[in-house]
Scaffold this motif. Structure first.
Motif, PDB file in Angstrom:
ATOM      1  N   GLY A  98       0.815  -1.202   0.000  1.00  0.00           N
ATOM      2  CA  GLY A  98       0.000   0.000   0.000  1.00  0.00           C
ATOM      3  C   GLY A  98       0.850   1.254   0.000  1.00  0.00           C
ATOM      4  O   GLY A  98       1.839   1.339   0.732  1.00  0.00           O
ATOM      5  N   HIS A  99       0.458   2.225  -0.816  1.00  0.00           N
ATOM      6  CA  HIS A  99       1.159   3.499  -0.891  1.00  0.00           C
ATOM      7  C   HIS A  99       0.216   4.627  -0.490  1.00  0.00           C
ATOM      8  O   HIS A  99      -0.946   4.639  -0.873  1.00  0.00           O
ATOM      9  N   ASP A 100       0.729   5.582   0.316  1.00  0.00           N
ATOM     10  CA  ASP A 100      -0.054   6.754   0.682  1.00  0.00           C
ATOM     11  C   ASP A 100      -1.335   6.283   1.401  1.00  0.00           C
ATOM     12  O   ASP A 100      -1.237   5.564   2.386  1.00  0.00           O
ATOM     13  N   TRP A 101      -2.514   6.664   0.928  1.00  0.00           N
ATOM     14  CA  TRP A 101      -3.734   6.195   1.578  1.00  0.00           C
ATOM     15  C   TRP A 101      -3.851   4.672   1.523  1.00  0.00           C
ATOM     16  O   TRP A 101      -4.377   4.040   2.437  1.00  0.00           O
ATOM     17  N   GLY A 102      -3.360   4.086   0.454  1.00  0.00           N
ATOM     18  CA  GLY A 102      -3.354   2.621   0.395  1.00  0.00           C
ATOM     19  C   GLY A 102      -2.530   2.014   1.506  1.00  0.00           C
ATOM     20  O   GLY A 102      -2.836   0.930   2.001  1.00  0.00           O
ATOM     21  N   GLY A 103      -1.472   2.726   1.934  1.00  0.00           N
ATOM     22  CA  GLY A 103      -0.679   2.268   3.070  1.00  0.00           C
ATOM     23  C   GLY A 103      -1.456   2.325   4.361  1.00  0.00           C
ATOM     24  O   GLY A 103      -1.395   1.390   5.182  1.00  0.00           O
ATOM     25  N   LEU A 104      -2.200   3.397   4.567  1.00  0.00           N
ATOM     26  CA  LEU A 104      -3.015   3.500   5.783  1.00  0.00           C
ATOM     27  C   LEU A 104      -4.084   2.412   5.816  1.00  0.00           C
ATOM     28  O   LEU A 104      -4.361   1.832   6.871  1.00  0.00           O
ATOM     29  N   VAL A 105      -4.681   2.135   4.668  1.00  0.00           N
ATOM     30  CA  VAL A 105      -5.656   1.040   4.604  1.00  0.00           C
ATOM     31  C   VAL A 105      -4.975  -0.294   4.937  1.00  0.00           C
ATOM     32  O   VAL A 105      -5.522  -1.124   5.664  1.00  0.00           O
ATOM     33  N   GLN A 115      -5.101 -12.441  10.127  1.00  0.00           N
ATOM     34  CA  GLN A 115      -5.128 -13.814   9.633  1.00  0.00           C
ATOM     35  C   GLN A 115      -5.290 -13.893   8.116  1.00  0.00           C
ATOM     36  O   GLN A 115      -5.044 -14.946   7.517  1.00  0.00           O
ATOM     37  N   ARG A 116      -5.654 -12.775   7.481  1.00  0.00           N
ATOM     38  CA  ARG A 116      -5.870 -12.767   6.037  1.00  0.00           C
ATOM     39  C   ARG A 116      -4.630 -12.365   5.239  1.00  0.00           C
ATOM     40  O   ARG A 116      -4.653 -12.424   4.007  1.00  0.00           O
ATOM     41  N   PHE A 117      -3.559 -11.951   5.930  1.00  0.00           N
ATOM     42  CA  PHE A 117      -2.436 -11.359   5.212  1.00  0.00           C
ATOM     43  C   PHE A 117      -1.105 -12.003   5.568  1.00  0.00           C
ATOM     44  O   PHE A 117      -0.767 -12.160   6.737  1.00  0.00           O
ATOM     45  N   GLU A 118      -0.368 -12.375   4.520  1.00  0.00           N
ATOM     46  CA  GLU A 118       0.937 -13.008   4.688  1.00  0.00           C
ATOM     47  C   GLU A 118       2.003 -11.988   5.082  1.00  0.00           C
ATOM     48  O   GLU A 118       2.793 -12.213   5.997  1.00  0.00           O
ATOM     49  N   ARG A 119       2.028 -10.877   4.368  1.00  0.00           N
ATOM     50  CA  ARG A 119       3.033  -9.838   4.560  1.00  0.00           C
ATOM     51  C   ARG A 119       2.442  -8.511   4.115  1.00  0.00           C
ATOM     52  O   ARG A 119       1.481  -8.476   3.349  1.00  0.00           O
ATOM     53  N   PHE A 120       3.055  -7.430   4.587  1.00  0.00           N
ATOM     54  CA  PHE A 120       2.578  -6.097   4.229  1.00  0.00           C
ATOM     55  C   PHE A 120       3.764  -5.191   3.944  1.00  0.00           C
ATOM     56  O   PHE A 120       4.709  -5.133   4.736  1.00  0.00           O
ATOM     57  N   VAL A 121       3.695  -4.502   2.795  1.00  0.00           N
ATOM     58  CA  VAL A 121       4.696  -3.496   2.450  1.00  0.00           C
ATOM     59  C   VAL A 121       4.025  -2.127   2.501  1.00  0.00           C
ATOM     60  O   VAL A 121       3.081  -1.869   1.750  1.00  0.00           O
ATOM     61  N   ALA A 122       4.514  -1.274   3.397  1.00  0.00           N
ATOM     62  CA  ALA A 122       3.991   0.082   3.546  1.00  0.00           C
ATOM     63  C   ALA A 122       4.937   1.051   2.846  1.00  0.00           C
ATOM     64  O   ALA A 122       6.096   1.179   3.249  1.00  0.00           O
ATOM     65  N   LEU A 123       4.456   1.708   1.809  1.00  0.00           N
ATOM     66  CA  LEU A 123       5.245   2.680   1.073  1.00  0.00           C
ATOM     67  C   LEU A 123       4.849   4.087   1.518  1.00  0.00           C
ATOM     68  O   LEU A 123       3.675   4.456   1.415  1.00  0.00           O
ATOM     69  N   SER A 124       5.784   4.829   2.036  1.00  0.00           N
ATOM     70  CA  SER A 124       5.611   6.231   2.453  1.00  0.00           C
ATOM     71  C   SER A 124       4.931   6.376   3.805  1.00  0.00           C
ATOM     72  O   SER A 124       5.409   7.119   4.660  1.00  0.00           O
ATOM     73  N   THR A 125       3.792   5.721   4.015  1.00  0.00           N
ATOM     74  CA  THR A 125       3.009   5.906   5.233  1.00  0.00           C
ATOM     75  C   THR A 125       3.348   4.866   6.285  1.00  0.00           C
ATOM     76  O   THR A 125       3.180   3.662   6.062  1.00  0.00           O
ATOM     77  N   VAL A 218       8.981   1.235   3.473  1.00  0.00           N
ATOM     78  CA  VAL A 218       9.886   1.851   2.505  1.00  0.00           C
ATOM     79  C   VAL A 218       9.603   3.342   2.453  1.00  0.00           C
ATOM     80  O   VAL A 218       8.463   3.766   2.218  1.00  0.00           O
ATOM     81  N   TRP A 219      10.648   4.124   2.685  1.00  0.00           N
ATOM     82  CA  TRP A 219      10.526   5.591   2.686  1.00  0.00           C
ATOM     83  C   TRP A 219      11.508   6.183   1.689  1.00  0.00           C
ATOM     84  O   TRP A 219      12.626   5.683   1.527  1.00  0.00           O
ATOM     85  N   SER A 220      11.086   7.255   1.004  1.00  0.00           N
ATOM     86  CA  SER A 220      11.921   7.924   0.011  1.00  0.00           C
ATOM     87  C   SER A 220      12.321   9.297   0.536  1.00  0.00           C
ATOM     88  O   SER A 220      11.495  10.025   1.084  1.00  0.00           O
ATOM     89  N   ASP A 221      13.594   9.643   0.360  1.00  0.00           N
ATOM     90  CA  ASP A 221      14.128  10.824   1.040  1.00  0.00           C
ATOM     91  C   ASP A 221      13.744  12.163   0.411  1.00  0.00           C
ATOM     92  O   ASP A 221      14.098  13.212   0.928  1.00  0.00           O
ATOM     93  N   ARG A 222      13.003  12.138  -0.705  1.00  0.00           N
ATOM     94  CA  ARG A 222      12.508  13.379  -1.292  1.00  0.00           C
ATOM     95  C   ARG A 222      10.995  13.497  -1.180  1.00  0.00           C
ATOM     96  O   ARG A 222      10.347  14.171  -1.969  1.00  0.00           O
ATOM     97  N   ASP A 223      10.443  12.833  -0.179  1.00  0.00           N
ATOM     98  CA  ASP A 223       8.999  12.898   0.076  1.00  0.00           C
ATOM     99  C   ASP A 223       8.703  14.164   0.866  1.00  0.00           C
ATOM    100  O   ASP A 223       9.166  14.311   1.999  1.00  0.00           O
ATOM    101  N   PRO A 224       7.924  15.089   0.305  1.00  0.00           N
ATOM    102  CA  PRO A 224       7.646  16.338   1.023  1.00  0.00           C
ATOM    103  C   PRO A 224       6.574  16.204   2.098  1.00  0.00           C
ATOM    104  O   PRO A 224       6.482  17.054   2.986  1.00  0.00           O
ATOM    105  N   ALA A 225       5.764  15.156   2.029  1.00  0.00           N
ATOM    106  CA  ALA A 225       4.617  15.047   2.923  1.00  0.00           C
ATOM    107  C   ALA A 225       4.870  14.181   4.147  1.00  0.00           C
ATOM    108  O   ALA A 225       4.297  14.422   5.215  1.00  0.00           O
TER     109      ALA A 225
END
Length: 273
Positions: A98-105, A115-125, A218-225
């Protein structure tokens, strides 16, 4: 790589989903102001390596229905859309990205239905509790949200001067064209902004639960938000392990600005042991 486009009814919501490949399921969830198209470089890369990739247009975006009520975009409904989609596709478990709002979800899904999820990748959030407690500097990065909360005013401001706000967000003409195509139809920009209006509670003090799913942030170093602290501090809310990766020279939309490094990280973390 052949992409399949489907419309699936989930709790009365007609949801548009793009799928590719076969194998372990991976669900890609976008944020503001995107559609499934933000994953155009990740979908074929994951599918080619033996994953069944599922990339929905989230509620209100792209070709998925856009309910008119603000309350319809509360995070519990966004989560129910994903769980309902999994049920319709016959998926007992899946990995999440999930990225941005998808990450929060994604964080909320891992809290509510681990129990429904094997792994989670949070991008930015990062984890919501980490964001809420990241301090004044992080809160100042969210200056734009105050404007988004103002109905009509925000819509007018974003559309003003030939969508100047969107043009400031990207230097990629292809991405700008995709955003405009998605947001110009009647009601679509309002639907996107309703994610912020329906979920003000996410920024308030709250007893957020830790997650019991392995997470890679995963975080990117030019993220303004979103600052680095909120992602680093997410480690305190991950009981099944937290891996942190920093992408240098990449902006908020790392799917585009760091495609190769991001795809490598996704394949490494999501590949079954």
């Amino acid at each position: 790589m052949k992409l399949e486009s489907h419309y699936i009814d989930v709790h009365g919501l007609r949801q548009h989903v793009v799928c590719a490949g076969s194998g372990p399921a991976v669900i890609l969830m976008h944020g503001f102001p995107d559609t499934h198209a933000i994953w155009r470089h990740q979908i074929p890369a994951l599918a080619a390596q033996g994953f069944r990739v599922i990339a929905p247009d989230m509620r209100g975006y792209g070709k998925t229905d856009a309910p008119p009520a603000i309350a319809a975009y509360a995070i519990e409904f966004l989560c129910a859309d994903i769980l309902g989609l999994m049920d319709k596709l016959g998926l007992e478990k899946a990995a999440l990205v999930g990225h941005d709002w998808g990450g929060l979800v994604g964080w909320q899904l891992c809290m509510d239905a681990p129990q429904r999820f094997e792994r989670f990748v949070a991008l930015s959030t990062g984890h919501p509790a980490a964001i809420a407690n990241a301090g004044l500097t992080q809160q100042m990065r969210f200056w734009y949200i105050l404007g988004f909360l103002m109905p009509v005013v925000a819509e007018h401001a974003i559309r003003a001067n030939d969508w100047f706000f969107l043009r400031q967000m990207t230097r990629r003409p292809d991405q700008l064209a995709l955003w405009r195509e998605a947001l110009e139809p009647e009601g679509r920009l309002t639907a996107a902004l309703n994610y912020y209006r329906a979920n003000i509670k996410l920024g308030r003090p709250h007893h957020w639960r830790p997650v019991e799913v392995p997470v890679m942030g995963v975080w990117s170093d030019r993220d303004p938000a979103l600052g680095e602290k909120q992602m680093l501090d997410s480690v305190h809310h991950c009981r099944a392990g937290f891996r942190y990766e920093r992408l240098s020279g990449a902006g908020h939309w790392m799917q585009l600005s760091a495609t190769g490094p991001l795809n490598a990280l996704l394949l490494d973390f999501l590949r079954p042991a």
